[in-house]
Motif scaffolding. Structure first.
Motif, PDB file in Angstrom:
ATOM      1  N   VAL A  61      -5.908   3.382   8.824  1.00 40.81           N
ATOM      2  CA  VAL A  61      -6.931   3.265   7.785  1.00 40.81           C
ATOM      3  C   VAL A  61      -8.179   2.587   8.326  1.00 40.81           C
ATOM      4  CG1 VAL A  61      -5.294   3.248   5.856  1.00 40.81           C
ATOM      5  CG2 VAL A  61      -5.912   1.092   6.944  1.00 40.81           C
ATOM      6  N   ALA A  62      -9.300   2.809   7.624  1.00 41.02           N
ATOM      7  CA  ALA A  62     -10.562   2.138   7.933  1.00 41.02           C
ATOM      8  C   ALA A  62     -10.964   1.377   6.670  1.00 41.02           C
ATOM      9  CB  ALA A  62     -11.635   3.144   8.339  1.00 41.02           C
ATOM     10  N   ILE A  63     -10.476   0.158   6.564  1.00 44.30           N
ATOM     11  CA  ILE A  63     -10.723  -0.671   5.388  1.00 44.30           C
ATOM     12  C   ILE A  63     -12.186  -1.112   5.403  1.00 44.30           C
ATOM     13  CG2 ILE A  63     -10.055  -2.800   4.201  1.00 44.30           C
ATOM     14  CD1 ILE A  63      -7.349  -2.539   5.836  1.00 44.30           C
ATOM     15  N   PRO A  64     -12.874  -0.973   4.277  1.00 37.96           N
ATOM     16  CA  PRO A  64     -14.275  -1.405   4.249  1.00 37.96           C
ATOM     17  C   PRO A  64     -14.420  -2.898   4.543  1.00 37.96           C
ATOM     18  CG  PRO A  64     -13.747  -0.093   2.302  1.00 37.96           C
ATOM     19  CD  PRO A  64     -12.448  -0.376   3.010  1.00 37.96           C
ATOM     20  N   HIS A  65     -15.518  -3.257   5.208  1.00 39.42           N
ATOM     21  CA  HIS A  65     -15.820  -4.664   5.490  1.00 39.42           C
ATOM     22  C   HIS A  65     -15.843  -5.428   4.175  1.00 39.42           C
ATOM     23  CE1 HIS A  65     -17.381  -8.049   7.731  1.00 39.42           C
ATOM     24  NE2 HIS A  65     -18.254  -8.239   6.756  1.00 39.42           N
ATOM     25  N   GLY A  66     -15.274  -6.621   4.184  1.00 40.99           N
ATOM     26  CA  GLY A  66     -15.230  -7.426   2.973  1.00 40.99           C
ATOM     27  C   GLY A  66     -13.938  -7.246   2.191  1.00 40.99           C
ATOM     28  N   PHE A  67     -13.034  -6.425   2.717  1.00 41.55           N
ATOM     29  CA  PHE A  67     -11.737  -6.190   2.082  1.00 41.55           C
ATOM     30  C   PHE A  67     -10.624  -6.351   3.116  1.00 41.55           C
ATOM     31  CE2 PHE A  67     -14.654  -4.028  -0.707  1.00 41.55           C
ATOM     32  CZ  PHE A  67     -14.128  -4.221  -1.975  1.00 41.55           C
ATOM     33  N   GLU A  68      -9.417  -6.472   2.633  1.00 43.87           N
ATOM     34  CA  GLU A  68      -8.198  -6.427   3.441  1.00 43.87           C
ATOM     35  C   GLU A  68      -7.203  -5.586   2.669  1.00 43.87           C
ATOM     36  OE1 GLU A  68      -5.473  -9.737   3.455  1.00 43.87           O
ATOM     37  OE2 GLU A  68      -6.294 -10.530   1.594  1.00 43.87           O
ATOM     38  N   ILE A  69      -6.149  -5.158   3.339  1.00 46.97           N
ATOM     39  CA  ILE A  69      -4.995  -4.592   2.630  1.00 46.97           C
ATOM     40  C   ILE A  69      -3.858  -5.567   2.839  1.00 46.97           C
ATOM     41  CG2 ILE A  69      -3.234  -2.787   2.611  1.00 46.97           C
ATOM     42  CD1 ILE A  69      -5.416  -0.734   3.010  1.00 46.97           C
ATOM     43  N   GLN A  70      -3.271  -6.018   1.727  1.00 49.41           N
ATOM     44  CA  GLN A  70      -2.100  -6.884   1.770  1.00 49.41           C
ATOM     45  C   GLN A  70      -0.859  -6.004   1.710  1.00 49.41           C
ATOM     46  OE1 GLN A  70      -2.540  -9.596  -1.508  1.00 49.41           O
ATOM     47  NE2 GLN A  70      -4.389 -10.502  -0.657  1.00 49.41           N
ATOM     48  N   VAL A  71       0.103  -6.282   2.588  1.00 47.63           N
ATOM     49  CA  VAL A  71       1.372  -5.559   2.622  1.00 47.63           C
ATOM     50  C   VAL A  71       2.402  -6.438   1.935  1.00 47.63           C
ATOM     51  CG1 VAL A  71       3.095  -4.432   4.082  1.00 47.63           C
ATOM     52  CG2 VAL A  71       0.689  -4.492   4.804  1.00 47.63           C
ATOM     53  N   ARG A  72       2.914  -5.970   0.804  1.00 48.71           N
ATOM     54  CA  ARG A  72       3.814  -6.783  -0.010  1.00 48.71           C
ATOM     55  C   ARG A  72       5.175  -6.108  -0.157  1.00 48.71           C
ATOM     56  NH1 ARG A  72      -0.031  -8.612  -5.048  1.00 48.71           N
ATOM     57  NH2 ARG A  72      -1.720  -9.500  -3.821  1.00 48.71           N
ATOM     58  N   PRO A  73       6.213  -6.916  -0.391  1.00 41.16           N
ATOM     59  CA  PRO A  73       7.560  -6.356  -0.583  1.00 41.16           C
ATOM     60  C   PRO A  73       7.643  -5.544  -1.870  1.00 41.16           C
ATOM     61  CG  PRO A  73       7.644  -8.737  -0.210  1.00 41.16           C
ATOM     62  CD  PRO A  73       6.212  -8.380  -0.425  1.00 41.16           C
ATOM     63  N   ARG A  74       8.620  -4.673  -1.927  1.00 46.14           N
ATOM     64  CA  ARG A  74       8.977  -3.985  -3.168  1.00 46.14           C
ATOM     65  C   ARG A  74      10.063  -4.826  -3.823  1.00 46.14           C
ATOM     66  NH1 ARG A  74      10.883   1.072  -3.524  1.00 46.14           N
ATOM     67  NH2 ARG A  74       9.752   1.238  -5.481  1.00 46.14           N
ATOM     68  N   SER A  75       9.870  -5.173  -5.081  1.00 46.74           N
ATOM     69  CA  SER A  75      10.787  -6.104  -5.750  1.00 46.74           C
ATOM     70  C   SER A  75      12.207  -5.556  -5.857  1.00 46.74           C
ATOM     71  CB  SER A  75      10.259  -6.476  -7.139  1.00 46.74           C
ATOM     72  OG  SER A  75      10.078  -5.330  -7.939  1.00 46.74           O
ATOM     73  N   GLY A  76      12.364  -4.266  -6.066  1.00 45.91           N
ATOM     74  CA  GLY A  76      13.705  -3.683  -6.163  1.00 45.91           C
ATOM     75  C   GLY A  76      14.484  -3.815  -4.866  1.00 45.91           C
ATOM     76  N   LEU A  77      13.816  -3.591  -3.731  1.00 46.05           N
ATOM     77  CA  LEU A  77      14.494  -3.726  -2.436  1.00 46.05           C
ATOM     78  C   LEU A  77      14.874  -5.181  -2.187  1.00 46.05           C
ATOM     79  CD1 LEU A  77      12.437  -1.411  -0.035  1.00 46.05           C
ATOM     80  CD2 LEU A  77      14.622  -0.939  -1.149  1.00 46.05           C
ATOM     81  N   ALA A  78      14.000  -6.090  -2.590  1.00 45.24           N
ATOM     82  CA  ALA A  78      14.282  -7.519  -2.393  1.00 45.24           C
ATOM     83  C   ALA A  78      15.477  -7.949  -3.234  1.00 45.24           C
ATOM     84  CB  ALA A  78      13.050  -8.343  -2.735  1.00 45.24           C
ATOM     85  N   LEU A  79      15.489  -7.572  -4.507  1.00 44.71           N
ATOM     86  CA  LEU A  79      16.552  -7.996  -5.408  1.00 44.71           C
ATOM     87  C   LEU A  79      17.887  -7.337  -5.074  1.00 44.71           C
ATOM     88  CD1 LEU A  79      17.508  -9.527  -7.935  1.00 44.71           C
ATOM     89  CD2 LEU A  79      16.790  -7.537  -9.284  1.00 44.71           C
ATOM     90  N   LYS A  80      17.876  -6.033  -4.868  1.00 37.77           N
ATOM     91  CA  LYS A  80      19.129  -5.292  -4.686  1.00 37.77           C
ATOM     92  C   LYS A  80      19.703  -5.380  -3.277  1.00 37.77           C
ATOM     93  CE  LYS A  80      17.686  -1.988  -8.206  1.00 37.77           C
ATOM     94  NZ  LYS A  80      17.118  -0.658  -8.406  1.00 37.77           N
TER      95      LYS A  80
END
Length: 160
Positions: A61-80
């Motif tokens: 990806v080419a994220i625009p300057h002034g932004f980031e992409i946060q990579v977060r867990p999926r709650s179902g995978l974490a819980l189960k």
């Protein structure tokens, strides 16, 4: 404006599908109210209990300057299954142009199988505020002061 109207709030993010990502769904919001886009694996992999793996997405990806992409867990995978993002939330900086990978860790007790096309994480586009340091001799006083970890209470077993 109707509350479900999202016109004007989308930020275009150029995305390149790498050869091993061909045929996979692009990251997408599962519902109108979702903050994160589900991203899928571009590989088959089994993560042993206690192990980590950087799961390929087949995307860059080419994220625009002034932004980031946060990579977060999926709650179902974490819980189960005890599967989470090891460095949660992971950060993809706006100047990174390599493949997006998701560092998953298996906190469960059994190996976890991921198949190509499985949803493995969420991606959240977020604005970045940059800090500048302002050296001072003293900081302002607060009620908490220098109280550290656990000093604000909330868990009886931690004591004061």
């Amino acid at each position: 404006m109707h509350s479900s109207d999202t016109s004007g709030t989308e930020v275009p993010v150029p995305i390149k599908v790498l050869p091993h990502g061909e045929g996979l769904a692009l990251p997408a919001y599962a519902t109108d109210g979702a903050a994160g886009m589900d991203v899928v694996s571009a590989e088959d992999v089994t993560i042993a209990a206690g192990a980590r793996h950087a799961v390929a997405t087949g995307l860059a990806v080419a994220i625009p300057h002034g932004f980031e992409i946060q990579v977060r867990p999926r709650s179902g995978l974490a819980l189960k299954h005890g599967i989470t993002v090891a460095n949660a939330p992971g950060t993809i900086d706006s100047d990174y142009r390599g493949e997006v990978k998701v560092i998953l860790i298996n906190h469960g007790t059994a190996p976890f199988e991921i198949r190509r096309g499985d949803r493995v994480a969420q991606l959240v586009l977020a604005p970045v505020t940059r800090a500048s340091w302002l050296p001072v001799q003293e900081l302002d006083e607060t009620v908490r002061g220098e109280g550290g970890f656990g000093s604000t209470g909330g868990v009886v077993s931690l004591g004061n």
